[in-house]
Design a protein around this motif. Structure first.
Motif, short mmCIF file in Angstrom:
data_model
loop_
_atom_site.label_atom_id
_atom_site.label_comp_id
_atom_site.label_asym_id
_atom_site.label_seq_id
_atom_site.Cartn_x
_atom_site.Cartn_y
_atom_site.Cartn_z
N UNK A 1 13.68 116.54 -30.45
CA UNK A 1 13.07 116.18 -29.17
C UNK A 1 13.49 114.78 -28.74
N UNK A 2 13.55 113.87 -29.70
CA UNK A 2 14.03 112.51 -29.39
C UNK A 2 15.47 112.57 -28.88
N UNK A 3 16.30 113.37 -29.52
CA UNK A 3 17.69 113.51 -29.07
C UNK A 3 17.73 114.05 -27.64
N UNK A 4 16.90 115.04 -27.35
CA UNK A 4 16.84 115.61 -26.00
C UNK A 4 16.45 114.53 -24.98
N UNK A 5 15.40 113.76 -25.29
CA UNK A 5 14.94 112.70 -24.40
C UNK A 5 16.04 111.67 -24.14
N UNK A 6 16.78 111.34 -25.16
CA UNK A 6 17.85 110.34 -25.01
C UNK A 6 19.04 110.90 -24.24
N UNK A 7 19.42 112.14 -24.52
CA UNK A 7 20.59 112.72 -23.86
C UNK A 7 20.33 112.96 -22.38
N UNK A 8 19.07 113.09 -21.97
CA UNK A 8 18.76 113.17 -20.55
C UNK A 8 19.22 111.91 -19.82
N UNK A 9 19.30 110.80 -20.53
CA UNK A 9 19.50 109.50 -19.89
C UNK A 9 20.94 108.99 -20.00
N UNK A 10 21.90 109.88 -20.21
CA UNK A 10 23.29 109.44 -20.33
C UNK A 10 23.84 108.87 -19.02
N UNK A 11 23.34 109.38 -17.89
CA UNK A 11 23.89 108.98 -16.60
C UNK A 11 23.05 107.90 -15.92
N UNK A 12 21.78 107.84 -16.25
CA UNK A 12 20.88 106.86 -15.66
C UNK A 12 19.70 106.68 -16.60
N UNK A 13 18.96 105.62 -16.42
CA UNK A 13 17.91 105.31 -17.38
C UNK A 13 18.47 104.37 -18.42
N UNK A 14 18.72 104.88 -19.62
CA UNK A 14 19.35 104.07 -20.65
C UNK A 14 20.84 103.91 -20.42
N UNK A 15 21.48 104.94 -19.88
CA UNK A 15 22.93 104.93 -19.74
C UNK A 15 23.60 105.20 -21.07
N UNK A 16 24.90 105.38 -21.04
CA UNK A 16 25.64 105.77 -22.24
C UNK A 16 25.47 104.78 -23.39
N UNK A 17 25.60 103.49 -23.09
CA UNK A 17 25.48 102.48 -24.15
C UNK A 17 24.08 102.46 -24.74
N UNK A 18 23.06 102.61 -23.88
CA UNK A 18 21.68 102.60 -24.35
C UNK A 18 21.36 103.80 -25.21
N UNK A 19 21.88 104.97 -24.83
CA UNK A 19 21.65 106.18 -25.62
C UNK A 19 22.31 106.04 -26.99
N UNK A 20 23.55 105.56 -27.00
CA UNK A 20 24.26 105.38 -28.27
C UNK A 20 23.50 104.43 -29.18
N UNK A 21 22.99 103.33 -28.63
CA UNK A 21 22.25 102.36 -29.43
C UNK A 21 20.97 102.98 -29.98
N UNK A 22 20.29 103.77 -29.16
CA UNK A 22 19.03 104.38 -29.59
C UNK A 22 19.24 105.43 -30.68
N UNK A 23 20.42 106.00 -30.75
CA UNK A 23 20.74 107.01 -31.77
C UNK A 23 21.34 106.38 -33.03
N UNK A 24 21.49 105.08 -33.04
CA UNK A 24 22.09 104.40 -34.19
C UNK A 24 21.30 104.72 -35.46
N UNK A 25 22.01 105.08 -36.51
CA UNK A 25 21.38 105.39 -37.78
C UNK A 25 21.05 106.85 -37.96
N UNK A 26 21.12 107.66 -36.90
CA UNK A 26 20.83 109.08 -37.00
C UNK A 26 22.12 109.86 -37.28
N UNK A 27 21.98 110.99 -37.93
CA UNK A 27 23.11 111.86 -38.24
C UNK A 27 22.80 113.28 -37.78
N UNK A 28 23.80 114.12 -37.76
CA UNK A 28 23.59 115.51 -37.35
C UNK A 28 22.67 116.25 -38.32
N UNK A 29 22.52 115.74 -39.52
CA UNK A 29 21.61 116.36 -40.48
C UNK A 29 20.15 116.14 -40.17
#
Length: 523
Positions: free
Chosen positions: A220-248
């Protein structure tokens, strides 16, 4: 006229337990009734286990019981039968505050129940799991509200207020808080003491499997972040927020509700089955004859040699209720037997139910039998999780093999639908199916995600279209007089809000600006 408090903010215990009993959660097993325990038919309080089951079942009913039907129409999956007079609400987009109100009003009733579960749990460490699940599901519900309405009541929404005056919060701020809720729930689960009460079968999603709830929260966190790739956090913000997470970290199984769906009564059926296929007596369901296959989706599946078409739509002229096993013959032959109708078409008898294909919903079992009234109702499927991951990896937000994850996502959807030939489908020389030959990987990922979400969760594909304009050729209604160039961007606020809380309802979403007023994460 309903009272103010039933719309939201204040839990209605009678309504809660009615929902629980309709889905067969209470007293569904012999030998479990204890006269010394709370009688759920005359509640003076709501025990946590009952609150959890009822709120989860109500969430599934909200998602799959008809409130999202309009989005299945708008996203090119369904259309209206030529045997009915077209609803101008649908085909001319004359959406008002009186339409689809359950998406708002019922959502707040359900949120009140999750909020009551949080209050029950309090700071009691033995109730840690209940607290975490309620936190996750609050985030899940609010995410859907923001995605449909943009600004909504949040910080004050679940408190009682004699004047029914509730502040609308900034949607980006709500999203930030929801991400924090997901993180908080994971922390609560991981820190739970050994004597924490496991909900067991009262958890009608995972049966008390708390590691799966951790993955649900992170997905759900991933979904919330990926909604914001174009606006909100933007690409850099989404990448930063996902730092430390893996596909596992994310779901590899379906998060689906099943409180004991059965055909004992119509109220106990899986809600999508009751909407699209049949009632408890085996007669047509609520909208079995009203909704038909949309030619846009039918053409996509046929043009791309997609066997999923026969797990979503019935052959021309055959009703869903009678279509219990998949067709014999070649995949190509079966695919050609599906017929669609243009959205907003006024061709009546020529596109009647004897011509245009019925909608099956979510496919077949591994044994080739149509999924019946006992099927589970998905919240987030494994294939949705994988498509989210594939996009994140392709964008460089997560490490991994985007192509392999994409192929796994498509295969998971084929499995979900009981459709054959996933590997053949993704290996054909087609840029919209074969990731390796695609020159626009994001378009391929999101297009296949759109194809997978048919009848499952159209809000996800609706959000992707608004975020990325994929599919880029999504048609508008063909109904005479329609002049708009795209479907609406959002839903209007409900009449309960505009009437009772009108001083706080923000501009936008009043019914006249749905084609211009955007969700905050849109470009």
């Amino acid at each position: 006229m309903k009272t103010k408090t039933i719309f939201k903010r204040k839990v209605n215990l009678s309504l809660l337990f009615s929902a629980l009993l309709l889905t067969g959660i209470v007293g569904c097993q012999k030998g479990t009734f204890d006269v010394n325990k709370v009688n759920p038919n005359s509640p003076t309080s709501a025990p946590s286990q009952y609150l959890l089951s009822a709120a989860l079942a109500s969430t599934a009913s909200l998602m799959h019981g008809g409130n999202s039907d309009v989005l299945d129409n708008w996203m090119g999956y369904w259309t209206q039968s030529g045997g009915f007079t077209p609803s101008t609400t649908y085909v001319i987009y004359q959406i008002t505050s009186s339409n689809y109100t359950g998406n708002f009003d019922s959502a707040y009733i359900i949120l009140s129940n999750y909020n009551l579960l949080l209050k029950n749990a309090g700071n009691d460490p033995t109730q840690s799991y209940y607290k975490a699940m309620a936190t996750i599901m609050e985030a899940f519900m609010y995410q859907r509200l923001v995605d449909l309405y943009n600004s909504v009541p949040y910080s004050q929404a679940l408190s009682t207020n004699a004047t029914f005056s509730y502040k609308y919060d900034d949607p980006a701020t709500i999203y930030k808080s929801l991400v924090a809720k997901c993180d908080s729930a994971v922390t609560i689960i991981n820190a739970a003491p050994s004597n924490a009460l496991n909900p067991g079968n009262y958890d009608v999603v995972f049966g008390g499997n708390m590691p799966n709830w951790v993955k649900f929260a992170k997905t759900l966190k991933l979904k919330l972040l990926m909604r914001q790739t174009e606006n909100g956090l933007g690409s850099a913000g989404v990448k930063s927020a996902l730092s430390g997470m893996t596909t596992g970290d994310f779901l590899t199984v379906d998060a689906s509700v099943n409180p004991g769906y059965s055909n004992a009564t119509s109220g106990q059926l899986n809600p999508l089955y009751y909407d699209l296929v049949a009632n408890a007596t085996g007669q047509n369901g609520l909208n079995t004859t009203y909704y038909r296959a949309n030619s846009y989706a039918v053409k996509f599946y046929q043009d791309h040699n997609d066997p999923r078409i026969n797990a979503i739509y019935a052959p021309s002229g055959q009703e869903a209720i009678a279509y219990t096993t998949q067709l014999d013959g070649t995949i190509a032959t079966n695919r050609a037997k599906v017929k669609g109708r243009d959205y907003g078409s006024t061709n009546g008898n020529g596109e009647s139910n004897s011509v245009i294909s019925a909608i099956l919903g979510t496919g077949f079992t591994s044994a080739g039998k149509q999924k019946g009234p006992t099927q589970s109702a998905p919240l987030i499927t494994a294939f949705e999780s994988l498509f989210l991951q594939a996009e994140a990896v392709q964008r460089g937000y997560l490490a991994g093999d985007a192509g392999a994850i994409y192929n796994a996502a498509v295969a998971a959807d084929f499995t979900f639908l009981g459709a054959p030939g996933a590997a053949d489908y993704t290996n054909q020389p087609d840029a919209l199916t074969n990731y390796s030959v695609s020159l626009d990987k994001i378009t391929t990922i999101i297009t296949q995600k759109w194809a997978a979400m048919n009848s499952v969760d159209p809000l996800e594909s609706y959000s992707d279209w608004r975020r990325l304009n994929i599919p880029s050729n999504l048609p508008v209604s063909h109904y005479p007089g329609v002049t708009v160039t795209h479907i609406p961007y959002r839903f209007p606020y409900t009449i309960n809000e505009t009437t009772l809380n009108g001083a706080n309802v923000p501009s936008g979403g009043t019914g006249t600006d749905l084609f211009t007023s955007k969700i905050f994460w849109m470009k």
